[in-house]
Design an enzyme around this catalytic site. Structure first.
Site, mmCIF file in Angstrom:
data_model
loop_
_atom_site.group_PDB
_atom_site.id
_atom_site.type_symbol
_atom_site.label_atom_id
_atom_site.label_comp_id
_atom_site.label_asym_id
_atom_site.label_seq_id
_atom_site.Cartn_x
_atom_site.Cartn_y
_atom_site.Cartn_z
ATOM 1 N N GLY A 1 0.667 -1.191 0.155
ATOM 2 C CA GLY A 1 -0.016 0.264 -0.262
ATOM 3 C C GLY A 1 0.777 1.555 0.146
ATOM 4 O O GLY A 1 0.607 2.003 0.486
ATOM 5 N N GLY B 1 3.007 2.743 -2.073
ATOM 6 C CA GLY B 1 2.980 2.669 -4.140
ATOM 7 C C GLY B 1 4.159 2.235 -4.638
ATOM 8 O O GLY B 1 4.597 3.229 -5.713
ATOM 9 N N LYS B 2 4.689 1.274 -4.304
ATOM 10 C CA LYS B 2 5.754 0.833 -5.130
ATOM 11 C C LYS B 2 5.154 0.600 -6.726
ATOM 12 O O LYS B 2 6.520 0.448 -7.354
ATOM 13 C CB LYS B 2 6.129 -0.801 -4.312
ATOM 14 C CG LYS B 2 6.436 -1.588 -3.135
ATOM 15 C CD LYS B 2 6.977 -2.478 -2.777
ATOM 16 C CE LYS B 2 5.650 -3.299 -3.133
ATOM 17 N NZ LYS B 2 4.834 -2.688 -2.077
ATOM 18 N N THR B 3 4.350 0.540 -7.143
ATOM 19 C CA THR B 3 3.676 0.192 -8.583
ATOM 20 C C THR B 3 3.726 1.115 -8.949
ATOM 21 O O THR B 3 4.794 1.112 -10.250
ATOM 22 C CB THR B 3 2.393 -0.719 -8.307
ATOM 23 O OG1 THR B 3 2.601 -2.462 -7.975
ATOM 24 C CG2 THR B 3 2.091 -1.528 -10.265
ATOM 25 N N SER B 4 2.889 2.042 -8.685
ATOM 26 C CA SER B 4 3.242 3.934 -8.833
ATOM 27 C C SER B 4 4.514 4.169 -8.692
ATOM 28 O O SER B 4 4.808 4.973 -10.162
ATOM 29 C CB SER B 4 2.157 4.647 -8.342
ATOM 30 O OG SER B 4 2.747 4.281 -7.116
ATOM 31 N N ASP C 1 4.973 -9.243 -8.206
ATOM 32 C CA ASP C 1 3.267 -8.924 -6.765
ATOM 33 C C ASP C 1 2.962 -10.242 -7.338
ATOM 34 O O ASP C 1 2.370 -10.250 -8.014
ATOM 35 C CB ASP C 1 2.788 -7.828 -6.465
ATOM 36 C CG ASP C 1 2.495 -7.053 -5.327
ATOM 37 O OD1 ASP C 1 1.836 -8.835 -4.679
ATOM 38 O OD2 ASP C 1 1.990 -6.586 -4.795
ATOM 39 N N THR D 1 -4.446 -1.825 -3.419
ATOM 40 C CA THR D 1 -3.617 -2.607 -2.785
ATOM 41 C C THR D 1 -3.823 -2.808 -1.706
ATOM 42 O O THR D 1 -4.165 -4.260 -1.514
ATOM 43 C CB THR D 1 -2.363 -1.710 -2.961
ATOM 44 O OG1 THR D 1 -1.699 -1.350 -4.013
ATOM 45 C CG2 THR D 1 -1.593 -3.110 -2.162
#
Length: 568
Positions: free
Chosen positions: A18, A20-23, A45, A501
């Protein structure tokens, strides 16, 4: 700067769920591609929303992202990889061992450690083999391996016969038995991770104390392994447009307090600050906004949408109180507010005249601080994971360590540092606390996963665990397991936030519990800005963004839903 500075070919983004790794990894990749580089983004992930963020249908091969020349992405499916491992380990015994033993073996290989090592095998093929990504200038990995996995794979003893002889019972180590052929590739992968000229590892956090503590723990683990090229990326940095809105002012102050008390190790790292974005980070335009120096405040207040919101905790507490005694377990990923929800339920029950014990196993949770003042009838305790693990480790090493050579003992000691071991050790301590639920309420902040419950409940699985470690299963644990499945005695509450997430990960947790025969009593959506009453322009936009996630949770047919507003 609002995005991490890139000076190496390989980047890893890691952090708790949650943050914000992906963004951030996608925004960084997009910025590099628009600067003329060829970039590959890889997600490992299991609950990846890389497709959603980039607006493309991805597979396990590089896919060009529409509207972003030079940008490619792929999804590694660690669950599929774990299934392959599981079948590789269990398949030879089908038709030979009883069905119950086969089911038990499959459960041994269904834990988080198995999934993580399987995922490592998949991205090692990309990281350790230069030819696999030779056409790209940069390779960005969304989600990095934990320190436990890296330590495991760097141990020379991981490639000894000890592993081959342990696959019957080592839930964390079993998969490695099938990876002997990968030894050279793994060595190259670990070396690549530790090479500061080749790889940068970005610790992603929000300006919140719990997220920063997790980032510091990861930094320490990686430092022990010689991974030195680290950066800190703070995501979602919020500053109120103008003072006067109670919610916006409180959120600003909370972020400042968290940064003022940031651990020294993190504070010394190069850092980027990415501003709070109200509309989420789906689509290329939103990702480009992340790369801007600051988030532009909208021109004025837009009223929140009017939807039917779930009620608060009052109805849940009344239904729990009607049973007179029992156990309530709050579950969910870090940072969603399990501790505050557990404390609120415990306090409400005590004020209704019940005897209540509030306990936690979270080493970072300050559960006493979550209780406002002294409440008659409420006792606050804490299960110390470090002490429980130390006791369990000493017991195992005393009984099993003496029969192993140095390599085997080193392997066993690393196995005992795994998340699975900690959960089993803490689970034994749970039994002592839960037993109090026969004549009072016991509220437990942070509960065991469905995998752990199944692992300890399977007689064949536990028998192999005993053979491997010479540990003993307390009778209290045996009586505890049926209680956890008894919906009249134990009520499980999943806590989440109204964001992509946390909701996706909570749904995976619900599936995990379902395998153990446990249905959640309720879901609690915590810290809702939609219900907060804020009039800050940015926060009202974020409140609107919450709507589909609130509706998704509320539509869950198997449990009740409560919603708690973000409060100052």
């Amino acid at each position: 700067m609002s995005l991490p500075q890139v000076e190496t070919r390989i980047l890893f983004f890691t952090g708790k769920g949650g943050v914000g790794k992906t963004s951030l990894s996608c925004a960084t990749g997009l910025a590099l591609a628009e600067a003329g580089r060829r970039v590959l983004i890889v997600s490992t992930d299991p609950a990846s929303n890389l497709d959603e963020v980039l607006g493309a249908t991805l597979s396990q091969v590089p896919t060009a992202i529409p509207g972003a020349p030079g940008l490619f992405a792929l999804n590694i499916d660690p669950e599929a990889a774990a299934r392959d491992y599981r079948e590789r380990m269990v398949g030879p015994y089908r038709g030979i061992l009883p069905a119950a033993a086969i089911a038990s073996m499959e459960e041994q290989f269904s834990g988080a450690c198995t999934v993580e090592i399987a995922a490592f095998d998949e991205f090692a093929k990309l990281l350790g083999d230069p030819a696999a990504t030779a056409e790209f200038d940069h390779v960005i990995f969304d989600t990095a391996p934990t320190g436990h996995t890296l330590r495991l794979l760097t141990l020379p003893s991981a490639w000894t016969e000890f592993i081959a002889s342990s696959t019957g019972g080592a839930s964390c180590l079993g998969p490695l038995a099938g990876l002997e052929k990968q030894k050279a590739l793994y060595a190259a992968t670990v070396a690549q991770l530790a090479d500061p000229k080749a790889t940068t590892l970005v610790l992603v956090s929000r300006p919140e104390r719990s997220a920063l503590r997790e980032a510091e723990r990861t930094r320490g683990e990686l430092a022990e392994l010689g991974v030195s090229n680290l950066r800190l990326a703070l995501n979602g940095v919020f500053t109120a447009a103008s003072p006067g809105d109670a919610i916006a002012d409180a959120m600003t102050e909370r972020g400042r307090d968290a940064l003022a008390t940031m651990p020294a190790g993190l504070a010394s790292l190069p850092r980027s600050d990415t501003p709070f974005l109200p509309r989420g980070t789906v689509g290329l335009d939103a990702l480009r906004a992340m790369g801007q120096a600051g988030a532009a405040h909208p021109p004025g207040f837009e009223p929140m949408p009017r939807i039917h919101l779930p009620g608060g905790l009052e109805a849940l507490v009344a239904e729990i109180a009607a049973s007179g005694h029992g156990v309530v377990m709050t579950m969910g990923k870090g940072g969603v507010g399990k501790t505050s929800v557990a404390a609120a339920i415990a306090t409400a029950l005590a004020r209704l005249g019940h005897k209540v014990t509030l306990s936690t196993t979270d080493p970072a949770a300050h559960v006493q601080d979550a209780v406002e003042g002294k409440v008659a009838g409420l006792t606050v305790t804490r299960i110390d994971p470090e002490r429980e693990v130390a006791d369990y480790r000493d017991e195992v090493l005393a009984k099993a360590g003496g029969t192993l050579d140095m390599a085997g003992r080193a392997m066993l000691e690393e196995d005992l540092r795994s998340p699975c071991t900690e959960e089993i050790a803490v689970f034994r301590a749970f039994s002592r606390t839960v037993d109090e639920g026969r004549d009072r309420f016991v509220i437990l902040d942070t509960a065991p996963t469905g995998h752990t419950i199944l692992l300890l409940d399977a007689a064949e699985a536990y028998h192999r665990e005993v053979l491997r470690t010479q540990a003993e299963m307390p009778e209290a644990v045996r009586s505890l397991l049926p209680r956890l499945r008894d919906r009249d005695f134990t009520k499980t509450i999943i806590v989440t936030l109204a964001e992509a997430t946390p909701v996706h990960e909570a749904e995976r947790l619900q599936d995990d519990l379902a395998r153990a025969g446990i249905t959640p009593f309720a879901w609690v959506i915590n810290q809702s800005l939609l219900a907060s009453g804020t009039r800050d322009p940015l926060l009202t936009q974020r409140g609107t963004y919450e709507v589909p996630f609130i509706e998704r949770v509320a539509a869950n047919p198997s449990s009740r839903t409560a919603l708690i507003p973000w409060t100052a």
